[in-house]
Enzyme design. Structure first.
Site, PDB file in Angstrom:
ATOM      1  N   SER A 129      27.074  28.245   0.459  1.00  0.00           N
ATOM      2  CA  SER A 129      27.459  27.062  -0.343  1.00  0.00           C
ATOM      3  C   SER A 129      26.061  25.961   0.242  1.00  0.00           C
ATOM      4  O   SER A 129      25.814  25.751   1.109  1.00  0.00           O
ATOM      5  CB  SER A 129      28.852  26.314   0.302  1.00  0.00           C
ATOM      6  OG  SER A 129      29.061  25.027  -0.251  1.00  0.00           O
ATOM      7  N   SER A 130      25.515  25.095  -0.999  1.00  0.00           N
ATOM      8  CA  SER A 130      24.747  24.221  -0.529  1.00  0.00           C
ATOM      9  C   SER A 130      25.497  23.055   0.052  1.00  0.00           C
ATOM     10  O   SER A 130      26.134  22.364  -0.571  1.00  0.00           O
ATOM     11  CB  SER A 130      23.997  23.790  -2.031  1.00  0.00           C
ATOM     12  OG  SER A 130      23.142  25.080  -2.580  1.00  0.00           O
TER      13      SER A 130
ATOM     14  N   GLU B 202      34.679  17.225  -5.735  1.00  0.00           N
ATOM     15  CA  GLU B 202      35.292  18.085  -4.547  1.00  0.00           C
ATOM     16  C   GLU B 202      36.737  17.495  -4.361  1.00  0.00           C
ATOM     17  O   GLU B 202      36.800  16.111  -3.925  1.00  0.00           O
ATOM     18  CB  GLU B 202      34.653  17.983  -2.988  1.00  0.00           C
ATOM     19  CG  GLU B 202      33.280  18.890  -3.471  1.00  0.00           C
ATOM     20  CD  GLU B 202      32.606  19.379  -1.916  1.00  0.00           C
ATOM     21  OE1 GLU B 202      33.090  18.644  -1.195  1.00  0.00           O
ATOM     22  OE2 GLU B 202      31.720  20.207  -1.800  1.00  0.00           O
TER      23      GLU B 202
ATOM     24  N   SER C 280      32.085  24.096  -5.306  1.00  0.00           N
ATOM     25  CA  SER C 280      31.221  25.150  -4.586  1.00  0.00           C
ATOM     26  C   SER C 280      31.583  26.614  -4.646  1.00  0.00           C
ATOM     27  O   SER C 280      32.851  26.747  -4.942  1.00  0.00           O
ATOM     28  CB  SER C 280      31.647  24.873  -2.969  1.00  0.00           C
ATOM     29  OG  SER C 280      31.055  25.735  -2.046  1.00  0.00           O
ATOM     30  N   GLY C 281      30.709  27.449  -5.079  1.00  0.00           N
ATOM     31  CA  GLY C 281      31.085  28.813  -5.400  1.00  0.00           C
ATOM     32  C   GLY C 281      31.114  28.902  -6.851  1.00  0.00           C
ATOM     33  O   GLY C 281      31.454  30.110  -7.305  1.00  0.00           O
TER      34      GLY C 281
ATOM     35  N   THR D  38      23.603  27.167  -7.330  1.00  0.00           N
ATOM     36  CA  THR D  38      22.385  27.458  -6.733  1.00  0.00           C
ATOM     37  C   THR D  38      21.731  28.887  -7.494  1.00  0.00           C
ATOM     38  O   THR D  38      20.522  28.877  -7.454  1.00  0.00           O
ATOM     39  CB  THR D  38      22.534  28.016  -5.201  1.00  0.00           C
ATOM     40  OG1 THR D  38      23.251  26.950  -4.616  1.00  0.00           O
ATOM     41  CG2 THR D  38      21.436  28.597  -4.561  1.00  0.00           C
TER      42      THR D  38
ATOM     43  N   GLY E 180      29.409  19.535  -6.956  1.00  0.00           N
ATOM     44  CA  GLY E 180      30.400  18.971  -7.897  1.00  0.00           C
ATOM     45  C   GLY E 180      31.328  18.335  -7.262  1.00  0.00           C
ATOM     46  O   GLY E 180      31.544  17.850  -6.074  1.00  0.00           O
TER      47      GLY E 180
ATOM     48  N   ASN F 283      32.672  29.552  -0.825  1.00  0.00           N
ATOM     49  CA  ASN F 283      31.642  30.294  -0.943  1.00  0.00           C
ATOM     50  C   ASN F 283      30.833  30.451   0.245  1.00  0.00           C
ATOM     51  O   ASN F 283      30.548  29.894   1.191  1.00  0.00           O
ATOM     52  CB  ASN F 283      30.646  29.024  -1.718  1.00  0.00           C
ATOM     53  CG  ASN F 283      29.292  29.906  -2.172  1.00  0.00           C
ATOM     54  OD1 ASN F 283      29.349  30.875  -2.369  1.00  0.00           O
ATOM     55  ND2 ASN F 283      28.529  28.995  -2.859  1.00  0.00           N
TER      56      ASN F 283
END
Length: 1160
Positions: free
Chosen positions: A219-220, A445, A166-167, A171, A443, A216
């Protein structure tokens, strides 16, 4: 190259050095010799000259400088490809140079720069469009374009897998790829709508599926797979989106420093006032429980108002009607109202809603009965075989039911939203289409506390890693077999054992979790952990606090279990696993939602769901099934990969955190992928491409190779000196094993390219300049010929015109004195015009200028008229410009001119000097004097020197002129007063002295005699005195001497003469002698007079001797001028003439002078 030269083999290094040096040495690529011969020669050079060796090394280092500074753009070309440090070092070098993209073969590694690099412009898109994958530096556009071109040429389906933490920029990468296809793909007006919907689906899905997390700001919180459909022309004609595992728990709970989904904040902050009133909302996020748990409702980097406008525009473009939008926002508002419902406990411990206002708003927005909804939120329906019983909920159960409803509504609405977008993107053409899929998925985590969501996410990454290694090995093996290269088995970590641990039927973690969720009785998170220990306790990749050794047990809590993933160890906390996996919604709440009048809610909660008595699948099972379907979709497509890394946790540009990046490199499996890619050969290219690039290094292949490309490459590599173990030749490609071999070839090519470029430039410039010269020469010849013809025709016309004009003017000249007629009209006009033009240049400049251009006969009358007009105009202009003060000055000057002009020396020098009002200020005159003459207005004053009448002693005085009299003042005394009425006159000499005499009548007792004065401004003073006394005609200019009255009956004489210096003194004869300075004009006149006198006497003597008169010797005018000049300037000569005349009159001689001379 990450390794130093000392680490290279001696033979390889010398080969590279020899190759580079030789190519630097040769003057033409056609003279290259075999490497073995060249190396022998170079060894002698090395021994004979250390200077030459150092220069060779400098050349080699110069060629590698850029590569050492910015790193290598493909990790496959790293020498130390097994070294994680070398991998990170290369990544760091490129990051510091703002090179965020690097290849591992066809895999793209992207590092988030956290700043705008200006590398996503339409110009960049044009550069990468239709270019070979490895021809330009690594870029996201290169990977997207390669997938697109391969899809078109091979007519197969592709997918691009974008993964990372994330980050890391997943996206953004997905959006950039979409933008690239939107700009570069063919498009018509009809397809423009599809393209806009594809692009604008992103902001809508981000609003409903993205949120701010600690790592992020965007973040998605769901996985997204989008298929972009293309027709046979390559135009985007449709799309389809699949979503995976939306993080619904975020709706009801956020960690500190995190936010709920963006859409909630966008609605509250950016919604119109009318819309908010209709939804029952206030413009303050702090009023809603679901929005403030993370304590960061406001984020400086997020503009909720602007994003709200973008979402509203996107919804209209994606074909949402007003009813859909109204119901959609009603659902979002109802979730916020649900969060504000608070429960109290009654005396029996049952939950009671404290405030019914929120329930009424929910009832309105969802279209359900208030009482039915209130009952559903506080009771649970229990079904038995005989009857249905409503059981009241306690406060905790009621809160659970409330949150479960909020999660269910939002989760199902999100699914409806994705389906609605798919309807707008659906392709109506039934013909077969090719697709490119974009998989933007979470991804690997690893958090401080990892729960059910991280377990599912990491399981997904295990499956994708397994697919990734399988597809990579498969593609490598297929390429080797296709090229006829022997395939060597590759050692790699097979994570199938971990996937089986999670998903194995009956024994996997998911199966055990589902079993515990289905078990009636006291199933808890801890019993689930105990069941895991019993079932998979012996698995080498599974460990718990109970199963761990003494050292590992210190790092585990009793409610934790640890999995050894391919990317490393991850510890999961089982608290909440059962609830999140069940995700149950009470039946009576479902019944209420099925009766909703909100069309979206009605589609999300179908009545058929109530008819099924089967327990719904758990979240883990659903996710597992969807993941199996995703793997099936991906397996049927050709893969491309983007691995996104974030350089630091602080979102700071330019900072590279080695520990964080190393961790991401590990769990993304980048080193594993690199080892697979480097298991055989580091570099492979088609023969045509390799030969086209490096053919200049061999004289046999340069400039054109006529045979098969394979033979050309074989001859090229043998000439360069490749060793047999350094390369293999396949059916269509050359395979190079070591990066250093390629680097040495590339360095040699760069050197050779520069030399070739210089020669080609020189030849081309010469060819182009020569061609331009010939063109210019031919053009010049044509232009000269044409211009000569033009000049000749022009000159002929000029000559014809000149002949006619000359004829007319000759004729006009002949008839010029006759009356105006056709023969002389033009000539006379020309004469008039020419005279007027010349007259314009020679007009008088001022009123004193009397010159005038002499006119021709035909213009005499006109010229005279023009002369008068011009003079009158100048006079009028001059008069108008004269001020009152100036006029008075001129009037005084006129008086002065009438008195002194031609009579007194020094007058011409005073003409341009204006007279002053006075030479004495009132401060310079004694106050007593002013009191004495206060009744008379002072008109003029000047300092003078008064000479006594007896003895001529000089005394300084002040001459003060008033309206009625002239006063001689000595300090505070008035020595003499001369009234203007009694003034007899004023006498001055004709010389340049300043002495004048004021004649007064001596009959009056008050007057003692005439006044002798000397003044520096004699012209000014005498003029002022005469004007005030009105005695302009009483001024006498005398020559030689003048008389003055000393006292009644007694006179004195003043003699005037010229000398070197001015003097006033008493002469021996008792006269007052005034010596005036001899001016330049006086000296010249004296000299001239003497010469004239001499000439006149000589002529007189000649006349006497011959018997002729003087008139006969000189013309009358000349004689008059000479005599007048002599009379005016030389007194001595006048005396001589008078004596000579006396002799003639007494009869002593013949008369020499005529009457004019006798009169003079």
């Amino acid at each position: 190259m990450s390794r130093s030269r000392a680490e290279l083999g001696r033979s390889e290094y010398r080969t590279a050095i020899g190759l580079v040096f030789y190519i630097r040495k040769v003057s033409s690529p056609l003279s290259i010799q075999p490497v073995s011969t060249r190396l022998t020669k170079e060894r002698h050079i090395y021994k004979g000259s250390e200077v030459r060796l150092s220069r060779i090394q400098l050349n080699m280092e110069g060629a590698l400088t850029a590569r050492d500074r910015v790193g290598i753009q493909d990790f496959v070309l790293l020498d130390s490809y097994t070294s994680e440090s070398a991998f990170l070092d290369n990544l760091r070098k490129r990051f510091r140079e703002n090179l965020i993209y690097t290849y591992i073969g066809t895999l793209l590694v992207s590092v988030n720069p956290y700043k705008d690099l200006e590398i996503y412009t339409p110009k960049q898109m044009e550069i990468y469009m239709g270019v070979n994958f490895f021809e330009l530096p690594p870029h996201l556009y290169a990977l997207a374009d390669n997938a697109y071109r391969t899809m078109l040429t091979e007519y197969n389906n592709h997918f691009i897998l974008i993964s990372g933490e994330s980050g890391a920029g997943k996206t953004e990468a997905s959006k950039k790829i979409l933008q690239y296809y939107a700009v570069t793909c063919p498009c018509t007006e009809q397809l423009q709508t599809v393209r806009d919907r594809l692009l604008l689906s992103n902001p809508v899905l981000e609003a409903f599926g993205n949120a701010k997390t600690l790592r992020n700001d965007n973040s998605s919180r769901f996985g997204k797979y989008m298929d972009i459909q293309f027709d046979f022309k390559g135009a985007a004609v449709g799309g389809h989106i699949l979503s995976y595992l939306l993080e619904k728990s975020r709706v009801v709970h956020q960690n500190h420093g995190e936010r709920n989904f963006h859409i909630f904040y966008q609605l509250v902050e950016g919604g119109e006032e009318e819309l908010l009133r209709w939804l029952g909302l206030e413009r303050n996020c702090q009023h809603y429980s679901y929005l403030v748990q993370g304590e960061c409702a406001k984020v400086s980097s997020i503009n909720d108002k602007s994003n709200w406008r973008t979402v509203r525009k996107a919804l209209s473009v994606i074909d949402f009607n007003e009813n859909d939008i109204e119901h959609l926002f009603g659902i979002i508002a109802s979730v916020l109202h649900l969060g504000n419902i608070q429960y109290d406990a009654d005396n029996k411990g049952s939950a009671v809603i404290g405030n019914n206002a929120e329930v009424r708003w929910i009832s309105k927005l969802l279209g359900v009965s208030v009482l039915v909804l209130q009952e559903a939120l506080t009771h649970r329906k229990i079904e038995t075989r005989a009857e249905e019983v409503l059981s009241p909920l306690n406060v905790d159960q009621a809160y659970y039911a409330r949150d479960a409803l909020a999660k269910a509504i939002y989760g199902r609405t999100f699914t409806w939203l994705v389906n609605k977008i798919n309807e707008s993107l659906a392709n109506q053409d039934p013909s077969r289409k090719t697709v490119i899929g974009l998989l933007d998925i979470y991804g690997f985590e690893v958090f401080y506390i990892n729960s059910f969501e991280q377990f599912c996410i990491n399981y997904c990454n295990e499956k994708l890693q397994q697919l990734f290694i399988q597809l990579t090995l498969k593609s490598e093996q297929e390429e080797y077999e296709l090229e006829g290269i022997e395939w060597e088995p590759v050692q790699y970590f097979n994570n199938k054992i971990i996937c089986d641990l999670v998903e194995e039927k009956y024994r996997g973690i998911i199966s055990v979790l589902d079993e515990e969720c289905l078990r009636l009785g006291g199933a808890t998170d801890l019993t689930f952990l105990e069941k895991l220990e019993e079932t998979v306790g012996n698995h080498p990749h599974f460990v718990t606090h109970k199963l761990a050794n003494q050292k590992t047990r210190k790092t585990l809590e009793r409610g934790d279990f640890r999995l050894l993933h391919y990317a490393g160890e991850v510890t999961y906390c089982v608290i909440g696993f059962l609830d999140k996996n069940n995700d149950l919604l009470y039946r009576n709440i479902k019944e209420v939602m099925c009766k909703s009048r909100n069309l979206i809610v009605k589609q999300c909660f179908m009545p058929s769901e109530l008819d099924s008595r089967k327990r719904p699948e758990t979240v883990a099972t659903q996710f597992k099934s969807s993941l199996v379907g995703l793997i099936k979709i991906l397996t049927a497509k050709e893969p491309s990969y983007v691995r996104c890394l974030k350089p630091n946790d602080g979102k700071q540009a330019g900072r590279f955190d080695d520990v964080l990046v190393r961790h991401q490199v590990k769990y993304l499996g980048l080193m594993e992928h690199l080892r697979v890619r480097r298991a055989g050969f580091a570099y492979r290219r088609r023969y045509e491409i390799f030969l086209q690039r490096y053919k200049s290094l061999c004289p046999d292949t340069w400039p054109h190779w006529r045979g098969p490309p394979a033979e050309g490459v074989e001859r090229l590599v043998k000439y360069i000196g490749y060793k047999p173990d350094e390369y293999k030749l396949g059916r269509t490609k050359i395979f190079i094993r070591y990066p250093r071999t390629l680097f040495a070839t590339e360095d040699a090519f760069q050197i050779c390219k520069n030399e070739l470029a210089t020669k080609i430039q020189a030849k081309y410039k010469g060819y182009r300049v020569k061609g331009e010269y010939h063109k210019q020469k031919q053009a010049a010849i044509k232009i000269e010929a044409c211009f000569r013809g033009v000049l000749a025709r022009r000159n002929r016309k000029k000559r014809e015109w000149a002949v006619c004009t000359i004829k007319k003017f000759i004729k006009g000249f002949m008839y010029r004195n006759q009356p105006l007629c056709d023969e002389n009209a033009k000539y006379l006009n020309f004469v008039r015009y020419n005279y007027l033009m010349r007259l314009r240049e020679y007009l008088p400049k001022h009123v004193l200028d009397k010159t005038w251009l002499k006119p021709p006969a035909v213009m005499e009358t006109t010229s005279e008229m023009l002369h008068k007009i011009c003079y009158r105009t100048m006079v009028r202009r001059y008069v108008r410009g004269v001020s009152t003060q100036r006029k008075a000055q001129l009037q005084l000057k006129v008086v002065t001119s009438a008195i002194f002009k031609g009579k007194k020396e020094g007058y011409p020098q005073t003409v341009p000097k204006p007279f002053t009002d006075t030479r004495l200020s009132e401060q310079e005159i004694n106050m007593k004097v002013l009191q004495m003459i206060r009744n008379e207005r002072i008109k003029y004053g000047t300092p003078v020197v008064k000479y006594d009448r007896n003895g001529y002693k000089p005394r300084p005085r002040q001459l003060v002129l008033t309206q009625g009299a002239a006063y001689m003042v000595e300090e505070a005394k008035i020595k003499q007063r001369v009234e203007y009425a009694t003034l007899k006159g004023v006498s001055v000499s004709s010389l340049s002295d300043g002495v004048f005499v004021i004649h007064v009548p001596c009959e009056e007792n008050k007057q003692k005699g005439d006044v002798i004065l000397q003044c520096d401004h004699v012209f000014e003073t005498v003029t002022k005195l005469c004007v005030l006394a009105n005695k302009q005609n009483s001024v006498k200019v005398v020559q030689g001497s003048m008389k003055f009255t000393i006292q009644p009956g007694k006179e004195g004489i003043i003699d005037f003469s010229t000398g070197q210096e001015p003097m006033v003194y008493k002469a021996k004869n008792g006269h007052l002698m005034v010596v005036a300075p001899r001016t330049k004009s006086t000296e010249q006149s004296s000299k001239l007079s003497l010469s004239v006198c001499t000439e006149l006497l000589r002529k007189s003597q000649e006349a006497l001797a011959s018997g002729r008169t003087l008139r006969e010797e000189f013309r009358l005018s000349q004689l008059e001028a000479l005599v007048r000049m002599l009379v005016e300037n030389e007194d001595e000569f006048v005396d001589v003439l008078h004596k000579d005349l006396h002799k003639v009159r007494t009869g002593e001689g013949t008369s020499l002078f005529d009457s004019h001379l006798s009169t003079a």
